[in-house]
Design an enzyme around this catalytic site. Sequence first.
Site, PDB file in Angstrom:
ATOM      1  N   HIS A  66      34.412  43.681  37.928  1.00 49.21           N
ATOM      2  CA  HIS A  66      34.186  44.263  36.592  1.00 49.21           C
ATOM      3  C   HIS A  66      33.613  45.678  36.731  1.00 49.21           C
ATOM      4  O   HIS A  66      34.010  46.607  36.016  1.00 49.21           O
ATOM      5  CB  HIS A  66      33.186  43.397  35.807  1.00 49.21           C
ATOM      6  CG  HIS A  66      33.737  42.095  35.312  1.00 49.21           C
ATOM      7  ND1 HIS A  66      34.858  42.011  34.531  1.00 49.21           N
ATOM      8  CD2 HIS A  66      33.287  40.817  35.451  1.00 49.21           C
ATOM      9  CE1 HIS A  66      35.088  40.724  34.210  1.00 49.21           C
ATOM     10  NE2 HIS A  66      34.146  39.981  34.763  1.00 49.21           N
TER      11      HIS A  66
ATOM     12  N   HIS B  54      32.481  38.870  42.092  1.00 52.16           N
ATOM     13  CA  HIS B  54      33.143  38.819  40.778  1.00 52.16           C
ATOM     14  C   HIS B  54      32.698  40.003  39.905  1.00 52.16           C
ATOM     15  O   HIS B  54      33.529  40.775  39.405  1.00 52.16           O
ATOM     16  CB  HIS B  54      32.790  37.486  40.103  1.00 52.16           C
ATOM     17  CG  HIS B  54      33.378  37.305  38.737  1.00 52.16           C
ATOM     18  ND1 HIS B  54      34.522  36.578  38.506  1.00 52.16           N
ATOM     19  CD2 HIS B  54      32.985  37.757  37.519  1.00 52.16           C
ATOM     20  CE1 HIS B  54      34.807  36.588  37.213  1.00 52.16           C
ATOM     21  NE2 HIS B  54      33.882  37.296  36.579  1.00 52.16           N
ATOM     22  N   GLU B  55      31.383  40.166  39.753  1.00 47.63           N
ATOM     23  CA  GLU B  55      30.884  41.248  38.889  1.00 47.63           C
ATOM     24  C   GLU B  55      31.228  42.623  39.458  1.00 47.63           C
ATOM     25  O   GLU B  55      31.400  43.584  38.702  1.00 47.63           O
ATOM     26  CB  GLU B  55      29.372  41.122  38.674  1.00 47.63           C
ATOM     27  CG  GLU B  55      28.914  39.827  37.978  1.00 47.63           C
ATOM     28  CD  GLU B  55      29.540  39.583  36.607  1.00 47.63           C
ATOM     29  OE1 GLU B  55      29.909  40.558  35.932  1.00 47.63           O
ATOM     30  OE2 GLU B  55      29.692  38.400  36.235  1.00 47.63           O
TER      31      GLU B  55
ATOM     32  N   GLU C 224      38.889  40.558  33.213  1.00 48.19           N
ATOM     33  CA  GLU C 224      38.785  39.376  34.064  1.00 48.19           C
ATOM     34  C   GLU C 224      39.803  39.455  35.201  1.00 48.19           C
ATOM     35  O   GLU C 224      39.560  38.933  36.297  1.00 48.19           O
ATOM     36  CB  GLU C 224      38.976  38.120  33.219  1.00 48.19           C
ATOM     37  CG  GLU C 224      38.352  36.875  33.787  1.00 48.19           C
ATOM     38  CD  GLU C 224      36.829  36.912  33.919  1.00 48.19           C
ATOM     39  OE1 GLU C 224      36.179  37.829  33.369  1.00 48.19           O
ATOM     40  OE2 GLU C 224      36.281  36.016  34.604  1.00 48.19           O
TER      41      GLU C 224
HETATM   42 ZN    ZN Z   1      34.007  37.907  34.546  1.00 49.94          ZN
END
Ligand code: ZN
Lengths: 493, 493
Positions: free
Chosen positions: A266, A262-263, A292
């Site tokens: 980003h 997930h990160e 996101e």
């Molecule tokens: Zn996030």
Amino acid sequence: MNTAYADLAARQLRSWRFIHLQSIAQWDQAANMPPAGNEARSLALAELDSLLHGMATDPALPALLAAAEAEPLDALQRANLREIRRAWRSANALPASLVSAKTLANARCEHAWRSQRPANDWAGFAPNLREVLALARQEAECLSQSSGLSRYDALLDLYEPGMRSSEVVRVFGALRTWLPGLIRDVVAHQAAETVVQPVGPFAVDAQKALGRDVMQLLGFNFEAGRLDVSTHPFCGGVPEDVRMTTRYREGDLLQALMGTIHETGHGRYEQGLPRELLGQPVARARSMGLHESQSLSFEMQLGSHPAFAGLLAPLLVKHFGAQPAFEPGNLHRLLTRVSPGLIRVEADEVTYPAHVILRFEIERALIEGEAEVDDVPALWDAGMQDLLGQDTRGNFKDGPMQDIHWPSGAFGYFPCYTLGAMYAAQWFAAMRRERPQLDADIAAGRLGVVFDWLSSHIWQSASRYETPELVQRASGEPLNPAHFEAHLRSRYL
Amino acid sequence: MNTAYADLAARQLRSWRFIHLQSIAQWDQAANMPPAGNEARSLALAELDSLLHGMATDPALPALLAAAEAEPLDALQRANLREIRRAWRSANALPASLVSAKTLANARCEHAWRSQRPANDWAGFAPNLREVLALARQEAECLSQSSGLSRYDALLDLYEPGMRSSEVVRVFGALRTWLPGLIRDVVAHQAAETVVQPVGPFAVDAQKALGRDVMQLLGFNFEAGRLDVSTHPFCGGVPEDVRMTTRYREGDLLQALMGTIHETGHGRYEQGLPRELLGQPVARARSMGLHESQSLSFEMQLGSHPAFAGLLAPLLVKHFGAQPAFEPGNLHRLLTRVSPGLIRVEADEVTYPAHVILRFEIERALIEGEAEVDDVPALWDAGMQDLLGQDTRGNFKDGPMQDIHWPSGAFGYFPCYTLGAMYAAQWFAAMRRERPQLDADIAAGRLGVVFDWLSSHIWQSASRYETPELVQRASGEPLNPAHFEAHLRSRYL
Ligand SMILES: [Zn+2]
Ligand SMILES: [Zn+2]
């Protein structure tokens, strides 16, 4: 000649350099700082805040903005000027007295909440939240007057520029019609599945090495970033030096792994921002929802894709040895388990939007004056019954007290999570239209086709367009919740 | 009423908070930052430098300083005001054009030196150094005019406030008379000794764990600091959050260990500064020489004490298992080997001062206009022959090109190393007068008596007194090189 514009751009660059130091000091505070350093660090960061606030509210700015708008600028400069004015408007909309009252009330409420939540103490929490809400309403009113938007929209615009609550109502309204039924169908469908759990413990050093391998697979540039540890994982730093964090538990392999994926989404967005005009607002990430959409493109669209399990499995075996749970089919089942629950941050891909819809409806009513703090528990329980079939009566700590957003005064943020999930589904639908063999590409580890698409359609655009225009340009249509529905149905049914 | 003083103190506190962010960002640059982050970091730090320079040269300051000096202040405030004026004087003595010319010339010379040194390219280096020297002479002239000191003293005062070169000549002159003979005697004395070398490799993780144990033994507060890794070990951060670094090699156990003990001395000085008036100049470490007196108190007086080997040995065995080299007597012999060589940073406790005396004599002549860059190689060779019996003809890279100080324009710094060694010997002589059982205390691990003495005599004084007064108050006499001589004779003969 664009003298005023050049002056504004030079000021932005100067602020940006201070923001660089702020980002690194904040990352350090979360990832490195020993406890006794906290007070001095907080004072140092407050001093920097006050410097940046002074720069953002310099009385010379209105005349410079007006002069720059009359100068001959190219399209990119004009977009940058729009972003400079937007930042100026939000920094100057609030009287100083309101800013300091907000800071104080939010800090007091959040601090008390940290012990009130575990104690399930709604009665203690409510008066603080009332004060926070009263000031958030004043903030919304000020921002509304300076922007011409409705009060809730004025807050939403801080996180998702160009997005309006009418649009959120449209797309969330669609979700509301099919989501509760879909959740029931998926739970029934999965009831018959056999899933083998991974057997730990999983040594933290091996988890870190696995995380690094997965970040390499996902194209993270370690020459321009790091992976470290913090209690609350986040992605900080600056585009030239991205600081990602994860948290490890010996008993739970998949949580840190999916958190890292997930990160990484980003992080790659930040690393992929255009180097041209770096330091200018137009070169920064577009919005919270867009950000996101990148982390969820990585975690959900790609990382939980059935074919991606085939790429993950050998890495798990490399770092932890073979075990039945790591068989790709089982791994995919593990990563896509659906189970309605009380807690948003523990929710799966399918039930997560229900948590967000609930919060959006309540916070919009609170800000628009259609509901009060005392109404929240009943609204919460009704929404949870309706959306997820959960009874939350009397359970405030796992109900309306579970998130940090409201106690810290951040109203208008929640929609971004589910907007991000919808954008991500829309990106992958557009990719598949352009490249029907996309799933075969993923299975074969040709992930570059995904990254190239995201780079050219999202990362390189940065803040050139407001969110709705970016969505239209990237995917050929406005935000369309049908893609998210199709994605969930095809993956989970 | 002390309105002007209060205004000055508030400005100092504000600067200090920015210096906090600067220290952390610099530490991060050395310990964490990936390579692609360097350009943006350097620009961000330059922006902060320019902010701090603007604050230090604010035109309102002269009137505030004059007004504050007429206000009723207590002794501590008056000392603080003296330090504020000193910092103001050095920040304002140089015209902006000289500051930027220096920055440019030093950066150019240092950058070229990084490749010229390995190539032994004196001919390429000399013209750059000439330019750096010309600007350092101008700097010394400006500082001399504003302070009334001689040119070299004006530079020395930047690093060791209150110290004068006449005093350095006095104490170094004493050293010069007995040091070369002592070195010959020690070498002859040690020729008969048998020393067992440690057998590696020594895993880096075990070295780190050993370093942490030794730092605990030495009272480092890990609640207010960290130990990390960087290419060039240093002690950075702020008193509330000290950031120490060490460098590890698998083949060399003792280098990192003694480096860690050295930096722990710097770190405890910072951690031990008074919390009262923290952020004011009067609460900061006194000087470079005093700082080095703390690191050398830890590394040499304590860490290389024969009884300390008895405390170290069990920790070495704990982390690496038993081996003959770790027997305390042998360990002490390993830590006190004396061998004249060409390189300052590799020198032992006995030969190190010879390297410093040589550099002091040459740099003073250069700054005072009594020597030119072209004279340096001959002066260097004569000094090395005289002091250490080394022939350096034609070997520039291990001769006058070995240190970063001159290529980066830092003239006046070198004496601090040996002043620090002398102060450290003087502290321990004073401790022994007050507490004749000191050596037994060390053998028994009662190190608190050392730390308490250093805390009450050095750390807690911070910058309240100029260096000579601090030396007098701490040890009851002015700087006295006899203590250093007695220390070396008793340890090495
Ligand atoms: Zn996030
Ligand atoms: Zn040192």
